[in-house]
Design an enzyme around this catalytic site. Sequence first.
Site, PDB file in Angstrom:
ATOM      1  CG  ASP A  71      72.567  -7.454  21.853  1.00  0.00           C
ATOM      2  OD1 ASP A  71      73.083  -8.450  21.864  1.00  0.00           O
ATOM      3  OD2 ASP A  71      71.756  -7.122  20.813  1.00  0.00           O
ATOM      4  N   GLY A 154      86.318  -6.976  16.924  1.00  0.00           N
ATOM      5  CA  GLY A 154      84.995  -7.088  15.853  1.00  0.00           C
ATOM      6  C   GLY A 154      85.303  -6.389  14.746  1.00  0.00           C
ATOM      7  CE1 TYR A 155      81.359  -7.459  11.046  1.00  0.00           C
ATOM      8  CE2 TYR A 155      80.348  -7.274  13.352  1.00  0.00           C
ATOM      9  CZ  TYR A 155      80.610  -7.936  12.127  1.00  0.00           C
ATOM     10  OH  TYR A 155      79.819  -9.056  11.897  1.00  0.00           O
ATOM     11  CE  LYS A 176      85.195   0.876  19.832  1.00  0.00           C
ATOM     12  NZ  LYS A 176      85.549  -0.656  19.808  1.00  0.00           N
TER      13      LYS A 176
HETATM   14  P1  ITT Z   1      77.983 -11.168  24.331  1.00  0.00           P
HETATM   15  O1  ITT Z   1      76.897 -11.427  23.658  1.00  0.00           O
HETATM   16  O2  ITT Z   1      78.474 -11.982  25.214  1.00  0.00           O
HETATM   17  O3  ITT Z   1      78.078  -9.642  24.962  1.00  0.00           O
HETATM   18  P2  ITT Z   1      79.031 -10.792  21.599  1.00  0.00           P
HETATM   19  O4  ITT Z   1      80.228 -10.403  20.870  1.00  0.00           O
HETATM   20  O5  ITT Z   1      78.208 -11.915  21.036  1.00  0.00           O
HETATM   21  O6  ITT Z   1      79.305 -11.016  23.251  1.00  0.00           O
HETATM   22  P3  ITT Z   1      76.774  -9.186  20.843  1.00  0.00           P
HETATM   23  O7  ITT Z   1      75.898 -10.156  20.655  1.00  0.00           O
HETATM   24  O8  ITT Z   1      76.356  -7.651  21.273  1.00  0.00           O
HETATM   25  O9  ITT Z   1      78.201  -9.467  21.529  1.00  0.00           O
HETATM   26  O10 ITT Z   1      77.245  -8.814  19.361  1.00  0.00           O
HETATM   27  C1  ITT Z   1      77.802  -7.525  18.865  1.00  0.00           C
HETATM   28  C2  ITT Z   1      78.737  -7.769  17.611  1.00  0.00           C
HETATM   29  O11 ITT Z   1      79.186  -6.470  17.316  1.00  0.00           O
HETATM   30  C3  ITT Z   1      79.979  -8.490  18.058  1.00  0.00           C
HETATM   31  O12 ITT Z   1      80.319  -9.275  16.817  1.00  0.00           O
HETATM   32  C4  ITT Z   1      81.145  -7.301  18.245  1.00  0.00           C
HETATM   33  O13 ITT Z   1      82.299  -7.804  17.740  1.00  0.00           O
HETATM   34  C5  ITT Z   1      80.638  -6.252  17.139  1.00  0.00           C
HETATM   35  N1  ITT Z   1      80.693  -4.990  18.044  1.00  0.00           N
HETATM   36  C6  ITT Z   1      79.944  -4.562  18.844  1.00  0.00           C
HETATM   37  N2  ITT Z   1      80.635  -3.505  19.393  1.00  0.00           N
HETATM   38  C7  ITT Z   1      81.722  -3.344  18.673  1.00  0.00           C
HETATM   39  C8  ITT Z   1      82.740  -2.130  18.700  1.00  0.00           C
HETATM   40  O14 ITT Z   1      82.872  -1.362  19.536  1.00  0.00           O
HETATM   41  N3  ITT Z   1      83.590  -2.509  17.917  1.00  0.00           N
HETATM   42  C9  ITT Z   1      83.908  -3.537  16.974  1.00  0.00           C
HETATM   43  N4  ITT Z   1      82.876  -4.543  16.840  1.00  0.00           N
HETATM   44  C10 ITT Z   1      81.823  -3.976  17.787  1.00  0.00           C
END
Ligand code: ITT
Length: 201
Positions: A71, A154-155, A176
């Site tokens: 998470d 993601g971000y 990374k």
């Molecule tokens: P799961 O719950 O199925 O693991 P999720 O994407 O919903 O997938 P999270 O609830 O942990 O995972 O949410 C983490 C958020 O932060 C998610 O939107 C990711 O894209 C972002 N995030 C986490 N690690 C990142 C990274 O290394 N680079 C960019 N964005 C990241």
Amino acid sequence: MNYEIILATNNKGKVKEVRDVLAPHGIIVYGLSDLNLDIDFIEGDGSYLENAAIKAKEVSKYTSYPILADDSGLEIEALDNRPGVHSSRYMKECGSNIKAMEQILSDLEGSKNRKAKFICTMCLYNVEDKPLYFTGEIEGEIAGEIHNGENGFGYDPIFLVKEKGMTFSELSEEEKNKISHRARALTKVLTYLRINGLISK
Ligand code: ITT
């Protein structure tokens, strides 16, 4: 001998990174799709730790293999550490990662404070009789604009790693994976597995 682990995530970006970091240590990482599982995790509003445990426990209904759940989230100081544990939900609410990043950039317009950090908590489950937690963080800044939006996930395109002068999306995957919040949490997981004789490398 290889060590096998199930990664409790639906995020393909996480699967790729975790596989790349763990493979050199003889660890085979299976995704949920390898087990034919399609799980919609219901996360809470609490901590990363709590949410990682929710995901691990949900998957433990289907397997007795070791499970790793991730998470993670992006905390932006000037936005009262938002989106934080809601990072994934915020992206969904905005419609896409690009739209979420555009909204963040607009919220930060005129703000001198661009400090941010990524946090990742891993929950290792089905190894001891209790869940084990490992956390990694990386500090950075929110860039002025989206960089290399088609790279990373993601971000990544707005998270600037100051000492590299580049966003996560501009770094190579190898770079990374040496410094990220996820890599730092995984280093702790690897140490645990090694000192307990579960892996040798
Ligand atoms: P799961 O719950 O199925 O693991 P999720 O994407 O919903 O997938 P999270 O609830 O942990 O995972 O949410 C983490 C958020 O932060 C998610 O939107 C990711 O894209 C972002 N995030 C986490 N690690 C990142 C990274 O290394 N680079 C960019 N964005 C990241």
